[in-house]
Motif scaffolding. Structure first.
Motif, PDB file in Angstrom:
ATOM      1  N   ASP A   1     -10.980 -13.740 -18.917  1.00 61.12           N
ATOM      2  CA  ASP A   1     -10.167 -14.954 -18.796  1.00 61.12           C
ATOM      3  C   ASP A   1      -9.243 -14.775 -17.597  1.00 61.12           C
ATOM      4  O   ASP A   1      -8.280 -14.003 -17.648  1.00 61.12           O
ATOM      5  CB  ASP A   1      -9.364 -15.181 -20.076  1.00 61.12           C
ATOM      6  N   ALA A   2      -9.502 -15.518 -16.506  1.00 63.97           N
ATOM      7  CA  ALA A   2      -8.731 -15.330 -15.275  1.00 63.97           C
ATOM      8  C   ALA A   2      -7.248 -15.623 -15.486  1.00 63.97           C
ATOM      9  O   ALA A   2      -6.391 -14.882 -15.007  1.00 63.97           O
ATOM     10  CB  ALA A   2      -9.295 -16.223 -14.171  1.00 63.97           C
ATOM     11  N   ALA A   3      -6.943 -16.700 -16.191  1.00 63.12           N
ATOM     12  CA  ALA A   3      -5.536 -17.062 -16.413  1.00 63.12           C
ATOM     13  C   ALA A   3      -4.815 -15.966 -17.185  1.00 63.12           C
ATOM     14  O   ALA A   3      -3.674 -15.600 -16.862  1.00 63.12           O
ATOM     15  CB  ALA A   3      -5.458 -18.391 -17.156  1.00 63.12           C
ATOM     16  N   GLN A   4      -5.481 -15.429 -18.209  1.00 62.81           N
ATOM     17  CA  GLN A   4      -4.865 -14.367 -19.012  1.00 62.81           C
ATOM     18  C   GLN A   4      -4.686 -13.095 -18.193  1.00 62.81           C
ATOM     19  O   GLN A   4      -3.640 -12.435 -18.270  1.00 62.81           O
ATOM     20  CB  GLN A   4      -5.730 -14.098 -20.249  1.00 62.81           C
ATOM     21  N   LEU A   5      -5.685 -12.745 -17.404  1.00 60.97           N
ATOM     22  CA  LEU A   5      -5.583 -11.540 -16.593  1.00 60.97           C
ATOM     23  C   LEU A   5      -4.494 -11.656 -15.539  1.00 60.97           C
ATOM     24  O   LEU A   5      -3.728 -10.711 -15.312  1.00 60.97           O
ATOM     25  CB  LEU A   5      -6.928 -11.245 -15.920  1.00 60.97           C
ATOM     26  N   MET A   6      -4.395 -12.818 -14.878  1.00 60.64           N
ATOM     27  CA  MET A   6      -3.368 -13.005 -13.854  1.00 60.64           C
ATOM     28  C   MET A   6      -1.968 -12.952 -14.451  1.00 60.64           C
ATOM     29  O   MET A   6      -1.031 -12.417 -13.839  1.00 60.64           O
ATOM     30  CB  MET A   6      -3.586 -14.329 -13.122  1.00 60.64           C
ATOM     31  N   ALA A   7      -1.817 -13.493 -15.658  1.00 59.88           N
ATOM     32  CA  ALA A   7      -0.485 -13.586 -16.275  1.00 59.88           C
ATOM     33  C   ALA A   7      -0.096 -12.323 -17.024  1.00 59.88           C
ATOM     34  O   ALA A   7       1.044 -11.867 -16.939  1.00 59.88           O
ATOM     35  CB  ALA A   7      -0.437 -14.791 -17.209  1.00 59.88           C
ATOM     36  N   GLU A   8      -1.036 -11.739 -17.771  1.00 59.88           N
ATOM     37  CA  GLU A   8      -0.692 -10.647 -18.687  1.00 59.88           C
ATOM     38  C   GLU A   8      -1.204  -9.277 -18.237  1.00 59.88           C
ATOM     39  O   GLU A   8      -0.673  -8.256 -18.689  1.00 59.88           O
ATOM     40  CB  GLU A   8      -1.257 -10.961 -20.082  1.00 59.88           C
ATOM     41  N   ALA A   9      -2.212  -9.255 -17.411  1.00 60.60           N
ATOM     42  CA  ALA A   9      -2.770  -7.960 -16.976  1.00 60.60           C
ATOM     43  C   ALA A   9      -3.043  -7.969 -15.482  1.00 60.60           C
ATOM     44  O   ALA A   9      -4.159  -7.646 -15.042  1.00 60.60           O
ATOM     45  CB  ALA A   9      -4.035  -7.644 -17.765  1.00 60.60           C
ATOM     46  N   PRO A  10      -2.041  -8.323 -14.664  1.00 57.83           N
ATOM     47  CA  PRO A  10      -2.291  -8.389 -13.220  1.00 57.83           C
ATOM     48  C   PRO A  10      -2.673  -7.049 -12.609  1.00 57.83           C
ATOM     49  O   PRO A  10      -3.454  -6.997 -11.652  1.00 57.83           O
ATOM     50  CB  PRO A  10      -0.962  -8.907 -12.662  1.00 57.83           C
ATOM     51  N   LEU A  11      -2.143  -5.954 -13.154  1.00 55.43           N
ATOM     52  CA  LEU A  11      -2.463  -4.641 -12.594  1.00 55.43           C
ATOM     53  C   LEU A  11      -3.924  -4.278 -12.861  1.00 55.43           C
ATOM     54  O   LEU A  11      -4.586  -3.653 -12.020  1.00 55.43           O
ATOM     55  CB  LEU A  11      -1.535  -3.575 -13.184  1.00 55.43           C
ATOM     56  N   THR A  12      -4.435  -4.684 -14.017  1.00 53.47           N
ATOM     57  CA  THR A  12      -5.843  -4.442 -14.331  1.00 53.47           C
ATOM     58  C   THR A  12      -6.747  -5.222 -13.386  1.00 53.47           C
ATOM     59  O   THR A  12      -7.716  -4.675 -12.837  1.00 53.47           O
ATOM     60  CB  THR A  12      -6.143  -4.848 -15.785  1.00 53.47           C
ATOM     61  N   LEU A  13      -6.430  -6.506 -13.174  1.00 57.29           N
ATOM     62  CA  LEU A  13      -7.222  -7.324 -12.263  1.00 57.29           C
ATOM     63  C   LEU A  13      -7.129  -6.791 -10.837  1.00 57.29           C
ATOM     64  O   LEU A  13      -8.127  -6.777 -10.098  1.00 57.29           O
ATOM     65  CB  LEU A  13      -6.747  -8.780 -12.324  1.00 57.29           C
ATOM     66  N   ALA A  14      -5.943  -6.324 -10.438  1.00 53.56           N
ATOM     67  CA  ALA A  14      -5.777  -5.744  -9.102  1.00 53.56           C
ATOM     68  C   ALA A  14      -6.594  -4.467  -8.958  1.00 53.56           C
ATOM     69  O   ALA A  14      -7.201  -4.210  -7.911  1.00 53.56           O
ATOM     70  CB  ALA A  14      -4.301  -5.460  -8.829  1.00 53.56           C
ATOM     71  N   ALA A  15      -6.637  -3.652 -10.008  1.00 54.68           N
ATOM     72  CA  ALA A  15      -7.413  -2.405  -9.966  1.00 54.68           C
ATOM     73  C   ALA A  15      -8.902  -2.688  -9.811  1.00 54.68           C
ATOM     74  O   ALA A  15      -9.589  -2.043  -9.014  1.00 54.68           O
ATOM     75  CB  ALA A  15      -7.154  -1.598 -11.237  1.00 54.68           C
ATOM     76  N   ILE A  16      -9.402  -3.666 -10.557  1.00 54.34           N
ATOM     77  CA  ILE A  16     -10.819  -4.040 -10.449  1.00 54.34           C
ATOM     78  C   ILE A  16     -11.114  -4.574  -9.048  1.00 54.34           C
ATOM     79  O   ILE A  16     -12.130  -4.225  -8.431  1.00 54.34           O
ATOM     80  CB  ILE A  16     -11.175  -5.097 -11.510  1.00 54.34           C
ATOM     81  N   SER A  17     -10.224  -5.417  -8.543  1.00 54.24           N
ATOM     82  CA  SER A  17     -10.420  -6.032  -7.226  1.00 54.24           C
ATOM     83  C   SER A  17     -10.392  -4.990  -6.120  1.00 54.24           C
ATOM     84  O   SER A  17     -11.262  -4.967  -5.239  1.00 54.24           O
ATOM     85  CB  SER A  17      -9.348  -7.100  -6.984  1.00 54.24           C
ATOM     86  N   CYS A  18      -9.393  -4.115  -6.151  1.00 50.67           N
ATOM     87  CA  CYS A  18      -9.282  -3.086  -5.117  1.00 50.67           C
ATOM     88  C   CYS A  18     -10.445  -2.108  -5.171  1.00 50.67           C
ATOM     89  O   CYS A  18     -11.000  -1.719  -4.131  1.00 50.67           O
ATOM     90  CB  CYS A  18      -7.964  -2.329  -5.270  1.00 50.67           C
ATOM     91  N   GLY A  19     -10.830  -1.704  -6.364  1.00 50.16           N
ATOM     92  CA  GLY A  19     -11.943  -0.772  -6.484  1.00 50.16           C
ATOM     93  C   GLY A  19     -13.222  -1.358  -5.913  1.00 50.16           C
ATOM     94  O   GLY A  19     -13.940  -0.705  -5.148  1.00 50.16           O
ATOM     95  N   SER A  20     -13.509  -2.612  -6.271  1.00 52.64           N
ATOM     96  CA  SER A  20     -14.743  -3.248  -5.825  1.00 52.64           C
ATOM     97  C   SER A  20     -14.780  -3.450  -4.320  1.00 52.64           C
ATOM     98  O   SER A  20     -15.854  -3.362  -3.708  1.00 52.64           O
ATOM     99  CB  SER A  20     -14.921  -4.599  -6.540  1.00 52.64           C
ATOM    100  N   VAL A  21     -13.625  -3.745  -3.718  1.00 52.07           N
ATOM    101  CA  VAL A  21     -13.579  -4.012  -2.275  1.00 52.07           C
ATOM    102  C   VAL A  21     -13.402  -2.725  -1.475  1.00 52.07           C
ATOM    103  O   VAL A  21     -14.172  -2.438  -0.552  1.00 52.07           O
ATOM    104  CB  VAL A  21     -12.454  -5.004  -1.944  1.00 52.07           C
ATOM    105  N   PHE A  22     -12.394  -1.938  -1.810  1.00 49.62           N
ATOM    106  CA  PHE A  22     -12.079  -0.745  -1.026  1.00 49.62           C
ATOM    107  C   PHE A  22     -13.236   0.245  -0.988  1.00 49.62           C
ATOM    108  O   PHE A  22     -13.600   0.768   0.063  1.00 49.62           O
ATOM    109  CB  PHE A  22     -10.861  -0.026  -1.608  1.00 49.62           C
ATOM    110  N   MET A  23     -13.820   0.524  -2.157  1.00 50.30           N
ATOM    111  CA  MET A  23     -14.784   1.621  -2.237  1.00 50.30           C
ATOM    112  C   MET A  23     -16.180   1.229  -1.799  1.00 50.30           C
ATOM    113  O   MET A  23     -17.099   2.059  -1.820  1.00 50.30           O
ATOM    114  CB  MET A  23     -14.786   2.223  -3.633  1.00 50.30           C
ATOM    115  N   GLY A  24     -16.365  -0.022  -1.380  1.00 51.19           N
ATOM    116  CA  GLY A  24     -17.612  -0.365  -0.719  1.00 51.19           C
ATOM    117  C   GLY A  24     -17.796   0.432   0.550  1.00 51.19           C
ATOM    118  O   GLY A  24     -18.911   0.548   1.074  1.00 51.19           O
ATOM    119  N   ALA A  25     -16.699   1.020   1.050  1.00 48.35           N
ATOM    120  CA  ALA A  25     -16.745   1.834   2.268  1.00 48.35           C
ATOM    121  C   ALA A  25     -17.267   3.244   2.021  1.00 48.35           C
ATOM    122  O   ALA A  25     -17.482   4.001   2.971  1.00 48.35           O
ATOM    123  CB  ALA A  25     -15.344   1.918   2.880  1.00 48.35           C
ATOM    124  N   ASN A  26     -17.516   3.611   0.773  1.00 51.80           N
ATOM    125  CA  ASN A  26     -17.889   4.991   0.467  1.00 51.80           C
ATOM    126  C   ASN A  26     -19.301   5.360   0.906  1.00 51.80           C
ATOM    127  O   ASN A  26     -19.615   6.539   1.064  1.00 51.80           O
ATOM    128  CB  ASN A  26     -17.746   5.262  -1.035  1.00 51.80           C
TER     129      ASN A  26
END
Length: 475
Positions: free
Chosen positions: A400-425
């Motif tokens: 649930d995007a609304a729930q993740l943005m409001a209640e678990a922003p750090l979790t959504l940020a971790a998923i986003s950063c991992g998926s984007v940053f580590m594509g460089a590996n």
């Protein structure tokens, strides 16, 4: 590239899609059940990766002449057993879905960006000094979030190579270009990288990533830019001064400027496919194709065609433009996309699949373990398609995007950063990585092997990502 190669690939995928219908008469629209697959089904994908990593070093002549056949062989090692064990209808369905809905759009986008960017040429005195190289990397990093990592990479890699053609040491510059422009730079908007665009389609606000990933992106890219400058400065001091540093300097000038407008058209076509939902679909055998996707792909091909018509032949020749890089990517990623089917399917099965132990690591007693979300989404995105990997962990975190943005922003940020940053590996972690490597090699830069590149990424990126973990995603 022999001009008919891509057309044959496009036509074959389309015919496959249409011809699959009779084979599906008894099998319907059934798809692979990820919970019924063992890890052995991932062997063709592993062998495909090992072929890319080992054969260019051990059998370079055979690989250079037959890499397309090798990719096809490993694709068949999945498709044939799948057809035998689960039925030809299901095998055709899986193959049609992957080729028509994933591989062809991927290839069309790359083809359009490669063709259009190949008509842009920056002329004049490009020094290739550490300061100017760092500026180009910084500009590319910022552009990646505006026009996507693929667009920025295709636009800037040739000018950067030309600026450094007189340099003895160029490999490190291309490697850092992949780190920054082809990956980490695309983390600030949904236009930057496919996982974030997928999150936008699922309801994540357009500028959420801009505000919530800015610190992580600034830290990672800033650290890499400083490290690159120091490394490039050291490399240059080892070289014998020569090249454009001598003689008369010439003002910078842009040739093929119409292609800059066409690149904006590519960004617009991709964005349009995400926000325009006419709810019109066309059945083609086992595949349902949405009007917005057909429109996007048609626009991309039209823009590529316009680039070929409007760009002077001399500009492409002086740009050292050739079709070999896109041909290599088309053949190798055919094998990668097909052999990746069971691995992605098992991952999507979540707790019911063979990768259940991996999925279980992101939660402890119902509490999200953010640093594991970062690392697991990242490690899997290093070798699998980062868009479905992002979606798997997005859904694991609640979906649930609304729930993740409001209640678990750090979790959504971790998923986003991992998926984007580590594509460089790895070279296959993100679409432009392999393309940048191919373009560099076509212009005489001897790039590291698959494992050689990973030695760079493990030595530089893994310590950086550990710092990112401690600073931003610690438990």
């Amino acid at each position: 590239m022999r001009s008919h190669t891509l057309m044959i690939i496009f036509a074959a995928a389309s015919l496959l899609c249409l011809d699959a219908a009779p084979a599906l008469a008894s099998g319907g629209q059934a798809m692979l059940d990820g919970s019924a697959l063992s890890l052995w089904w991932a062997m063709p994908f592993a062998c495909m990766l090992l072929s890319i990593a080992i054969l260019p070093l051990t059998l370079p002549v055979i690989w250079a002449e037959h890499f397309g056949k090798i990719a096809l062989f490993w694709a068949l090692t999945f498709i044939v057993p799948c057809a035998v064990l689960f039925g030809p209808g299901l095998a055709f369905t899986e193959l049609a879905h992957t080729l028509v809905l994933e591989y062809l759009p991927f290839l069309i986008l790359l083809f359009a960006l490669f063709t259009i960017s190949g008509g842009v040429r920056l002329t004049g005195s490009l020094s290739g000094k550490p300061a100017s190289n760092t500026v180009i990397l910084a500009i590319g990093t910022l552009l990646s979030s505006v026009m996507g990592t693929t667009g920025a990479s295709m636009l800037l890699i040739r000018p950067l190579l030309r600026a450094n053609e007189h340099r003895e040491h160029k490999v490190h510059t291309v490697v850092f270009f992949i780190f920054l422009v082809s990956n980490i730079g695309g983390s600030l908007t949904p236009l930057g990288d496919p996982p974030l665009f997928l999150g936008f389609l699922k309801g994540v606000s357009f500028f959420w990533t801009t505000t919530h990933l800015f610190s992580e992106m600034l830290f990672a890219s800033g650290t890499l830019l400083v490290l690159y400058y120091l490394l490039d400065l050291r490399m240059m001091r080892k070289e014998t001064p020569r090249g454009p540093l001598k003689g008369r300097r010439h003002a910078l000038r842009l040739e093929g400027g119409v292609n800059m407008l066409l690149l904006l058209g590519v960004v617009g076509a991709v964005l349009l496919s995400g926000i325009w939902k006419p709810e019109i679909e066309f059945p083609a055998g086992p595949v349902i194709i949405a009007l917005q996707d057909l429109t996007r792909d048609g626009l991309l091909l039209a823009l590529a065609g316009l680039s070929l018509l409007l760009t002077a032949k001399e500009t492409r020749e002086q740009n050292s433009f050739s079709w070999e890089p896109i041909e290599e990517v088309a053949k190798l990623f055919f094998g990668i996309f097909v052999t990746m089917i069971p691995a992605i399917t098992m991952l999507k099965a979540g707790p019911s699949g063979a990768m259940r132990e991996v999925i279980a690591l992101v939660s402890h007693d119902g509490v999200a373990v953010n640093h594991m979300y970062f690392w697991l989404s990242g490690i899997l995105s290093s070798f699998l398609d980062n868009a479905p990997t992002y979606l798997v962990f997005f859904n694991t975190a609640g979906g649930d995007a609304a729930q993740l943005m409001a209640e678990a922003p750090l979790t959504l940020a971790a998923i986003s950063c991992g998926s984007v940053f580590m594509g460089a590996n790895s070279y296959i972690g993100n679409a432009p990585n392999f393309m940048v490597r191919s373009i560099a090699e076509s212009q005489g830069v001897k790039m590291p092997s698959f494992f050689g590149y990973m030695a760079w990424s493990v030595g530089i990126l893994i310590p950086l990502f550990l710092l990112v973990t401690v600073i931003f995603f610690r438990a």
